[in-house]
Design a protein around this motif. Structure first.
Motif, short mmCIF file in Angstrom:
data_model
loop_
_atom_site.label_atom_id
_atom_site.label_comp_id
_atom_site.label_asym_id
_atom_site.label_seq_id
_atom_site.Cartn_x
_atom_site.Cartn_y
_atom_site.Cartn_z
N ASN A 159 67.17 -2.23 83.52
CA ASN A 159 66.11 -1.78 82.61
C ASN A 159 66.67 -1.39 81.25
OD1 ASN A 159 64.05 -2.21 84.42
ND2 ASN A 159 64.03 -0.10 85.19
N LYS A 160 67.94 -0.98 81.22
CA LYS A 160 68.57 -0.60 79.96
C LYS A 160 69.24 -1.79 79.27
CE LYS A 160 71.31 3.16 77.97
NZ LYS A 160 72.24 4.27 78.20
N GLY A 161 69.13 -2.97 79.89
CA GLY A 161 69.71 -4.17 79.29
C GLY A 161 71.18 -4.34 79.60
N LEU A 162 71.67 -3.65 80.63
CA LEU A 162 73.07 -3.74 81.02
C LEU A 162 73.20 -4.56 82.30
CD1 LEU A 162 73.97 0.04 80.54
CD2 LEU A 162 74.33 -1.79 78.88
N LYS A 163 74.44 -4.80 82.71
CA LYS A 163 74.72 -5.54 83.93
C LYS A 163 75.57 -4.67 84.84
CE LYS A 163 76.66 -9.91 85.61
NZ LYS A 163 77.41 -11.13 85.24
N LEU A 164 75.25 -4.64 86.14
CA LEU A 164 76.00 -3.85 87.12
C LEU A 164 76.75 -4.78 88.07
CD1 LEU A 164 76.64 -0.99 88.22
CD2 LEU A 164 74.67 -1.26 89.76
N GLU A 165 78.05 -4.58 88.20
CA GLU A 165 78.89 -5.37 89.10
C GLU A 165 79.56 -4.46 90.12
OE1 GLU A 165 79.46 -8.57 89.42
OE2 GLU A 165 78.24 -9.27 87.73
N TRP A 166 79.58 -4.90 91.40
CA TRP A 166 80.28 -4.15 92.46
C TRP A 166 81.27 -5.11 93.11
CZ3 TRP A 166 83.00 -1.43 95.31
CH2 TRP A 166 83.00 -1.44 96.71
N MET A 213 78.77 2.04 99.22
CA MET A 213 78.77 1.40 97.90
C MET A 213 77.55 0.49 97.75
SD MET A 213 81.42 2.66 96.43
CE MET A 213 82.16 1.67 95.14
N ASP A 214 77.13 -0.18 98.84
CA ASP A 214 75.92 -1.02 98.79
C ASP A 214 74.69 -0.20 98.43
OD1 ASP A 214 77.00 -3.50 99.27
OD2 ASP A 214 76.81 -3.34 101.46
N VAL A 215 74.59 1.01 99.02
CA VAL A 215 73.45 1.89 98.75
C VAL A 215 73.43 2.27 97.26
CG1 VAL A 215 72.53 4.20 99.16
CG2 VAL A 215 73.26 2.79 101.08
N LEU A 216 74.59 2.64 96.73
CA LEU A 216 74.66 3.03 95.32
C LEU A 216 74.34 1.85 94.41
CD1 LEU A 216 77.88 5.21 95.46
CD2 LEU A 216 75.61 6.02 94.87
N TYR A 217 74.85 0.68 94.75
CA TYR A 217 74.60 -0.52 93.94
C TYR A 217 73.09 -0.82 93.90
CZ TYR A 217 74.64 -5.40 92.45
OH TYR A 217 74.40 -6.58 91.78
N SER A 218 72.45 -0.80 95.07
CA SER A 218 71.02 -1.10 95.14
C SER A 218 70.19 -0.05 94.39
CB SER A 218 70.57 -1.16 96.60
OG SER A 218 71.28 -2.18 97.29
N PHE A 219 70.63 1.22 94.48
CA PHE A 219 69.89 2.31 93.85
C PHE A 219 69.94 2.23 92.33
CE2 PHE A 219 69.62 6.59 92.09
CZ PHE A 219 68.42 7.03 92.63
N PHE A 220 71.14 1.97 91.77
CA PHE A 220 71.32 2.02 90.32
C PHE A 220 71.05 0.70 89.62
CE2 PHE A 220 73.87 5.82 91.38
CZ PHE A 220 73.32 6.72 90.47
N LYS A 221 71.00 -0.43 90.35
CA LYS A 221 70.84 -1.74 89.72
C LYS A 221 69.56 -1.83 88.87
CE LYS A 221 71.43 -6.64 90.82
NZ LYS A 221 70.23 -7.22 90.19
N PRO A 222 68.41 -1.39 89.35
CA PRO A 222 67.21 -1.47 88.51
C PRO A 222 67.34 -0.64 87.23
CG PRO A 222 66.61 -1.11 90.80
CD PRO A 222 68.08 -0.92 90.72
#
Length: 451
Positions: free
Chosen positions: A320-327, A307-316
């Motif tokens: 960039n789309k103006g959204l926020k990612l929470e894990w 899950m850390d890998v996915l979070y780090s991969f998709f966070k940028p």
């Protein structure tokens, strides 16, 4: 047969059939009816062969033929019954008793005088159950409003026959059996001296068959619509990145390009290539799933690391789309490392996160995992466009998307969720969604905790 036609077509063209039918067994051991159409390529010994699955058409034709034969047989039996009644009263009584069709004799006041064996077998009522005409009406037509409608329809049909000196028209009504099953029946009434012979044809199964045929037709039409939509998507998904690759490759040949321009063009070419590769991979994966060639390879997987890998991969991309990612880290330490197929788990989560980004313009995307009995339950929550209630089941089918008219629906193959569903089931779990149109969606899937 195919080999013979093959040789005839090349050695004696006027003797070879251009189309013929045969049957074969598919990968799932189902017998398929196939229509083969063959055309020779001019000035060549090669041919082009088209194969059309006509299994459903054959089944529908056989069902229609069977129903027509039954109807012809039953109509013939009805005619024979009437002729027998005209010739000999005693023979009529014998015929009525042994008839394969339910029959009833009433007087002109509607009192039931006789029911044959087939009537008792199908509807359950004996003559003892029907001491009066009123009892018959109450049992067969328990709904008062419908009962009055049937009585009025029957009286009008009888009066019309008297006025026009013609046969009583066939009537179609619902009737309740003794065990309270609802049947749809056709009623034929024949006046004989001071009585009515009522012949009842149970058409419940025929109506059900007709509904099933209509459903099959609608399903075929829907499949055709989905195929057209899918082909349109595939054309777009392949041509768009290909045009990007070819167009910006040409631009790279320009001699006066700056370093920044070269870097921008190369980035566009890479994104286009990645998009095309995703499309091809989806097609390959769904083909392997459909043919049973997709295997499950289990290994030790650290859930938090994954899950850390996915979070780090998709966070940028999300930011960039103006959204926020929470894990949300909710995986207990004792079940953090399990045995599962890492590739398929990664693919499911990647697809769900990509969809959340794709269909969200504002708000937050949340991914999480927690223990639920003997399963790990994952979820991806967004505040995107949501899914209409009538589309929730369909989106997990091949080539289906939230809305094929939505511009964003053409930015994918329509196979992602179908692949997710197949992978979740292959891992021993399931996938589902809660969604509100215009508010957002939460996609869930679970996998068993195996050590």
């Amino acid at each position: 047969m195919m080999q013979n036609q093959h040789h005839l077509r090349r050695n004696a063209k006027n003797k070879a059939q251009s189309q013929y039918e045969f049957r074969f067994v598919d990968h799932h051991k189902n017998i398929k009816n196939i229509l083969v159409v063959v055309d020779m390529i001019p000035d060549s010994t090669n041919s082009v062969t088209s194969l059309l699955d006509i299994t459903n058409l054959k089944q529908a034709e056989e069902l229609l033929k069977e129903n027509e034969e039954k109807l012809i047989t039953q109509n013939l039996e009805l005619k024979l019954a009437k002729q027998e009644a005209d010739n000999n009263q005693s023979n009529l009584e014998l015929f009525i008793k042994k008839s394969p069709i339910p029959m009833v004799i009433t007087d002109f006041n509607e009192k039931v005088e006789y029911v044959n064996d087939k009537f008792i077998q199908i509807f359950g009522y004996t003559i003892k159950d029907l001491p009066s005409a009123q009892k018959w009406w109450e049992l067969a037509y328990p709904n008062l409003e419908y009962r009055l409608y049937v009585q009025e329809s029957m009286n009008l049909a009888i009066q019309k026959a008297i006025d026009t000196k013609s046969d009583i028209e066939m009537q179609k009504w619902h009737i309740y059996t003794k065990n309270r099953k609802k049947k749809t029946c056709e009623f034929y009434m024949v006046p004989i001296e001071n009585r009515f012979l009522i012949v009842i044809k149970d058409i419940t199964k025929e109506i059900q068959n007709q509904k099933e045929l209509i459903k099959a037709k609608e399903k075929a039409e829907e499949s055709d619509r989905l195929k057209s939509s899918f082909l349109a998507n595939m054309s777009h998904e392949i041509r768009t990145p290909m045009n990007g690759i070819l167009g910006f490759t040409e631009l790279l040949k320009e001699p006066d390009l700056t370093g920044d321009e070269q870097k921008m063009y190369i980035d566009i070419i890479k994104r286009s290539g990645d998009r095309m590769l995703d499309t091809v991979n989806d097609l390959i994966d769904i083909s392997k799933i459909e043919t049973g060639q997709m295997l499950t390879v289990k290994s030790e997987v650290n859930i938090n690391d994954e899950m850390d890998v996915l979070y780090s991969f998709f966070k940028p991309e999300v930011e960039n789309k103006g959204l926020k990612l929470e894990w949300l880290y909710q995986v207990p330490e004792d079940v953090n490392i399990i045995q599962t197929d890492k590739h398929k788990l990664h693919s499911i989560l990647t697809n769900l996160i990509k969809n959340a980004i794709k269909y969200s313009d504002v708000g937050e995307i949340e991914i999480g995992c927690y223990k639920e009995q003997q399963f790990l339950e994952f979820y991806v929550k967004d505040e995107g466009i949501g899914i209409p209630k009538n589309r929730i089941e369909a989106i997990f089918q091949r080539f289906e998307q939230v809305d094929v008219l939505d511009a964003r629906a053409f930015e994918g193959s329509g196979l992602g969720l179908a692949i997710c569903k197949a992978y979740a089931e292959m891992l021993g779990g399931s996938i589902w969604v809660d969604s509100t149109l215009g508010v957002g969606s939460v996609f869930y899937f679970n996998i068993p905790i195996l050590k």
